[in-house]
Design a protein around this motif. Sequence first.
Motif, PDB file in Angstrom:
ATOM      1  N   CYS A   1       0.476  15.112 -24.984  1.00 54.99           N
ATOM      2  CA  CYS A   1      -0.477  14.388 -24.127  1.00 54.99           C
ATOM      3  C   CYS A   1      -0.100  12.913 -24.073  1.00 54.99           C
ATOM      4  CB  CYS A   1      -1.903  14.498 -24.665  1.00 54.99           C
ATOM      5  SG  CYS A   1      -2.702  16.072 -24.315  1.00 54.99           S
ATOM      6  N   ALA A   2       0.254  12.366 -25.253  1.00 57.42           N
ATOM      7  CA  ALA A   2       0.610  10.955 -25.305  1.00 57.42           C
ATOM      8  C   ALA A   2       1.871  10.699 -24.477  1.00 57.42           C
ATOM      9  CB  ALA A   2       0.826  10.522 -26.750  1.00 57.42           C
ATOM     10  N   GLY A   3       2.835  11.622 -24.586  1.00 58.78           N
ATOM     11  CA  GLY A   3       4.066  11.495 -23.810  1.00 58.78           C
ATOM     12  C   GLY A   3       3.793  11.550 -22.320  1.00 58.78           C
ATOM     13  N   LEU A   4       2.907  12.461 -21.933  1.00 60.53           N
ATOM     14  CA  LEU A   4       2.546  12.590 -20.523  1.00 60.53           C
ATOM     15  C   LEU A   4       1.841  11.326 -20.052  1.00 60.53           C
ATOM     16  CD1 LEU A   4       2.288  14.226 -17.935  1.00 60.53           C
ATOM     17  CD2 LEU A   4       0.201  15.232 -18.845  1.00 60.53           C
ATOM     18  N   TYR A   5       0.989  10.771 -20.908  1.00 59.58           N
ATOM     19  CA  TYR A   5       0.266   9.552 -20.547  1.00 59.58           C
ATOM     20  C   TYR A   5       1.259   8.431 -20.234  1.00 59.58           C
ATOM     21  CZ  TYR A   5      -3.762   6.424 -20.568  1.00 59.58           C
ATOM     22  OH  TYR A   5      -4.757   5.554 -20.190  1.00 59.58           O
ATOM     23  N   GLN A   6       2.306   8.365 -21.064  1.00 56.25           N
ATOM     24  CA  GLN A   6       3.340   7.353 -20.817  1.00 56.25           C
ATOM     25  C   GLN A   6       4.005   7.589 -19.472  1.00 56.25           C
ATOM     26  OE1 GLN A   6       5.549   8.221 -24.268  1.00 56.25           O
ATOM     27  NE2 GLN A   6       4.657   6.593 -25.492  1.00 56.25           N
ATOM     28  N   GLN A   7       4.304   8.841 -19.218  1.00 58.27           N
ATOM     29  CA  GLN A   7       5.025   9.161 -17.986  1.00 58.27           C
ATOM     30  C   GLN A   7       4.185   8.924 -16.746  1.00 58.27           C
ATOM     31  OE1 GLN A   7       7.735  12.727 -18.226  1.00 58.27           O
ATOM     32  NE2 GLN A   7       6.847  12.824 -20.253  1.00 58.27           N
ATOM     33  N   ILE A   8       2.881   9.224 -16.827  1.00 55.10           N
ATOM     34  CA  ILE A   8       2.074   8.998 -15.632  1.00 55.10           C
ATOM     35  C   ILE A   8       1.803   7.515 -15.404  1.00 55.10           C
ATOM     36  CG2 ILE A   8       0.998  11.273 -15.730  1.00 55.10           C
ATOM     37  CD1 ILE A   8      -1.623   9.873 -16.509  1.00 55.10           C
ATOM     38  N   HIS A   9       2.150   6.706 -16.415  1.00 55.77           N
ATOM     39  CA  HIS A   9       2.080   5.272 -16.204  1.00 55.77           C
ATOM     40  C   HIS A   9       3.441   4.723 -15.790  1.00 55.77           C
ATOM     41  CE1 HIS A   9      -1.977   3.845 -17.430  1.00 55.77           C
ATOM     42  NE2 HIS A   9      -2.033   5.100 -17.782  1.00 55.77           N
ATOM     43  N   GLY A  10       4.413   5.616 -15.590  1.00 56.09           N
ATOM     44  CA  GLY A  10       5.695   5.200 -15.055  1.00 56.09           C
ATOM     45  C   GLY A  10       6.710   4.806 -16.103  1.00 56.09           C
ATOM     46  N   TYR A  11       6.445   5.181 -17.368  1.00 59.19           N
ATOM     47  CA  TYR A  11       7.375   4.805 -18.424  1.00 59.19           C
ATOM     48  C   TYR A  11       8.069   6.041 -18.969  1.00 59.19           C
ATOM     49  CZ  TYR A  11       4.561   0.580 -18.281  1.00 59.19           C
ATOM     50  OH  TYR A  11       3.901  -0.535 -17.864  1.00 59.19           O
ATOM     51  N   GLU A  12       9.275   5.816 -19.527  1.00 61.75           N
ATOM     52  CA  GLU A  12       9.965   6.898 -20.190  1.00 61.75           C
ATOM     53  C   GLU A  12       9.254   7.189 -21.496  1.00 61.75           C
ATOM     54  OE1 GLU A  12      12.286   7.582 -17.301  1.00 61.75           O
ATOM     55  OE2 GLU A  12      12.678   8.663 -19.167  1.00 61.75           O
ATOM     56  N   ARG A  13       9.315   8.422 -21.947  1.00 62.10           N
ATOM     57  CA  ARG A  13       8.642   8.816 -23.178  1.00 62.10           C
ATOM     58  C   ARG A  13       9.256   8.067 -24.359  1.00 62.10           C
ATOM     59  NH1 ARG A  13       6.192  13.990 -25.096  1.00 62.10           N
ATOM     60  NH2 ARG A  13       6.103  13.716 -27.325  1.00 62.10           N
ATOM     61  N   ILE A  14       8.408   7.532 -25.214  1.00 64.53           N
ATOM     62  CA  ILE A  14       8.890   6.841 -26.414  1.00 64.53           C
ATOM     63  C   ILE A  14       8.957   7.862 -27.533  1.00 64.53           C
ATOM     64  CG2 ILE A  14       8.329   5.091 -28.149  1.00 64.53           C
ATOM     65  CD1 ILE A  14       6.893   3.545 -25.943  1.00 64.53           C
ATOM     66  N   GLU A  15      10.122   7.990 -28.171  1.00 60.84           N
ATOM     67  CA  GLU A  15      10.272   8.948 -29.275  1.00 60.84           C
ATOM     68  C   GLU A  15       9.566   8.394 -30.500  1.00 60.84           C
ATOM     69  OE1 GLU A  15      11.427  11.934 -29.011  1.00 60.84           O
ATOM     70  OE2 GLU A  15      11.969  11.577 -26.932  1.00 60.84           O
ATOM     71  N   ARG A  16       8.752   9.240 -31.124  1.00 54.40           N
ATOM     72  CA  ARG A  16       8.028   8.802 -32.323  1.00 54.40           C
ATOM     73  C   ARG A  16       8.659   9.365 -33.564  1.00 54.40           C
ATOM     74  NH1 ARG A  16       3.834   7.709 -28.881  1.00 54.40           N
ATOM     75  NH2 ARG A  16       3.975   9.661 -27.820  1.00 54.40           N
TER      76      ARG A  16
ATOM     77  N   LEU B   1       0.837  -1.214   0.000  1.00 57.63           N
ATOM     78  CA  LEU B   1       0.000   0.000   0.000  1.00 57.63           C
ATOM     79  C   LEU B   1       0.862   1.250   0.000  1.00 57.63           C
ATOM     80  CD1 LEU B   1      -2.740  -1.173   2.511  1.00 57.63           C
ATOM     81  CD2 LEU B   1      -3.156  -0.482   0.156  1.00 57.63           C
ATOM     82  N   ARG B   2       1.924   1.251   0.787  1.00 57.72           N
ATOM     83  CA  ARG B   2       2.805   2.432   0.833  1.00 57.72           C
ATOM     84  C   ARG B   2       3.461   2.658  -0.519  1.00 57.72           C
ATOM     85  NH1 ARG B   2       3.174   0.908   6.268  1.00 57.72           N
ATOM     86  NH2 ARG B   2       4.559  -0.845   5.831  1.00 57.72           N
ATOM     87  N   LEU B   3       3.907   1.568  -1.121  1.00 59.90           N
ATOM     88  CA  LEU B   3       4.535   1.641  -2.443  1.00 59.90           C
ATOM     89  C   LEU B   3       3.559   2.211  -3.470  1.00 59.90           C
ATOM     90  CD1 LEU B   3       7.352   0.257  -3.084  1.00 59.90           C
ATOM     91  CD2 LEU B   3       6.060  -1.365  -4.410  1.00 59.90           C
ATOM     92  N   THR B   4       2.321   1.719  -3.420  1.00 57.70           N
ATOM     93  CA  THR B   4       1.305   2.177  -4.375  1.00 57.70           C
ATOM     94  C   THR B   4       0.988   3.651  -4.144  1.00 57.70           C
ATOM     95  OG1 THR B   4       0.349  -0.038  -4.361  1.00 57.70           O
ATOM     96  CG2 THR B   4      -1.001   1.702  -5.302  1.00 57.70           C
ATOM     97  N   ALA B   5       0.845   4.043  -2.880  1.00 55.96           N
ATOM     98  CA  ALA B   5       0.546   5.451  -2.558  1.00 55.96           C
ATOM     99  C   ALA B   5       1.649   6.362  -3.087  1.00 55.96           C
ATOM    100  CB  ALA B   5       0.384   5.631  -1.043  1.00 55.96           C
ATOM    101  N   LYS B   6       2.902   5.985  -2.866  1.00 55.12           N
ATOM    102  CA  LYS B   6       4.024   6.820  -3.316  1.00 55.12           C
ATOM    103  C   LYS B   6       4.110   6.852  -4.839  1.00 55.12           C
ATOM    104  CE  LYS B   6       6.690   6.252   0.874  1.00 55.12           C
ATOM    105  NZ  LYS B   6       7.774   5.585   1.601  1.00 55.12           N
ATOM    106  N   THR B   7       3.848   5.738  -5.478  1.00 55.78           N
ATOM    107  CA  THR B   7       3.880   5.685  -6.947  1.00 55.78           C
ATOM    108  C   THR B   7       2.859   6.643  -7.527  1.00 55.78           C
ATOM    109  OG1 THR B   7       4.564   3.371  -6.942  1.00 55.78           O
ATOM    110  CG2 THR B   7       3.568   4.182  -8.966  1.00 55.78           C
ATOM    111  N   ILE B   8       1.618   6.561  -7.044  1.00 53.60           N
ATOM    112  CA  ILE B   8       0.558   7.418  -7.592  1.00 53.60           C
ATOM    113  C   ILE B   8       0.841   8.876  -7.264  1.00 53.60           C
ATOM    114  CG2 ILE B   8      -1.903   7.915  -7.666  1.00 53.60           C
ATOM    115  CD1 ILE B   8      -2.465   5.117  -6.709  1.00 53.60           C
ATOM    116  N   ALA B   9       1.223   9.159  -6.014  1.00 50.05           N
ATOM    117  CA  ALA B   9       1.464  10.550  -5.606  1.00 50.05           C
ATOM    118  C   ALA B   9       2.568  11.173  -6.462  1.00 50.05           C
ATOM    119  CB  ALA B   9       1.823  10.616  -4.127  1.00 50.05           C
TER     120      ALA B   9
END
Lengths: 183, 182
Positions: free
Chosen positions: A168-183, A128-136
Amino acid sequence: MTALSKEFKQNFPSLTANTSTENLEHLVGIMNAESYSKGESIIQGGLEQNKLFFILDGTLSAFIVEKGQRLELGDTLPGNIVGEISIFGNCTATATIEAKTDCKLLTLNKSDLIYIQESTPEILGQLLRLTAKTIANRIRMSDKLVYQKFCDEAIEEEGKLHMLLSWCAGLYQQIHGYERIER
Amino acid sequence: MKFQELLNTAPAFSGMSSKDIDDLERIMIIKSFPDGHEFFKEGAGGTDIHLIVEGQVGVTHHRGRQRGDIQMKLLKASEMFGLIAAVTDVKHEASCRAVGRATVATIPRTAFKLLFEANSTLGLHFLQYIVAQLANDYKSLNDLLRKAIFSNSEEEAMAVLAPVVNTYIGADRRSLDRRNIH
């Protein structure tokens, strides 16, 4: 200690640091060892989730699909957990996850969380702590980027929409915890 | 709404036992605040965590002299604020002020830290509540971006992003108006 318990402990040291061998064996005993072949679907985006996935071996890839378009988000490696936000946040899966390579996972059913609350509360607490910190951290990052973006750029200008949606797509990647994929 | 009534009826606290609710009430300091009361300022160091019992609290970002303060969201009863700074151990990245009179229950920072790190039943239920609230905010942003990315047309994409953009434009206009008047 069983081989599976050792593998779990090696891949998730911070999660299992304060757990006795006996309790760890109990926990792994109620989890399910699952194997997925390359290309196999693991989590379907938009649907309710009832499992936590702990990656022991292999690579998972995350993406979203809508209106026939696919947006790649990134890869997840061993030692990571998938599904924790939808399980603990009580929301549907925000992305589709599939096996990028053959994978070996340990899964924990949502219904077994009550059991680990009693038998290994330190692990549930750590999850739970890990999840809270990840989302925050993801919310913090996205807030900064969203308001920086709209502060610094005039998005009303014609021709900026493509750039904006790419952002927006780049941000979506980042908020899912991934580095931005260059297109 | 009284504090006990809030904790007994709000879905977010449905997993908590009567004992948990009693323990939580003992930890929290419940007070009523006037309109405009500032709970914490953007950039301030770690402070307490707050739960709205009654009324509303506005979350604002300061975007410089020209743009002024932008209200990002309006929180209502059963919502917590101050969480992100507390969970990630950073300075506040927004200010929070009462909008109208508000009754707020405050958990002192040291008590929050103890609860956050505890594996007791109360600690775990409290953690679950925190994660659920954070996940709700995360999902809203997720959904917004997803709609924009997969829009059918420019108009549709702009309509999705407009509420966020208009907040900035609105703030700009208000700041400009103030300067023109003076």
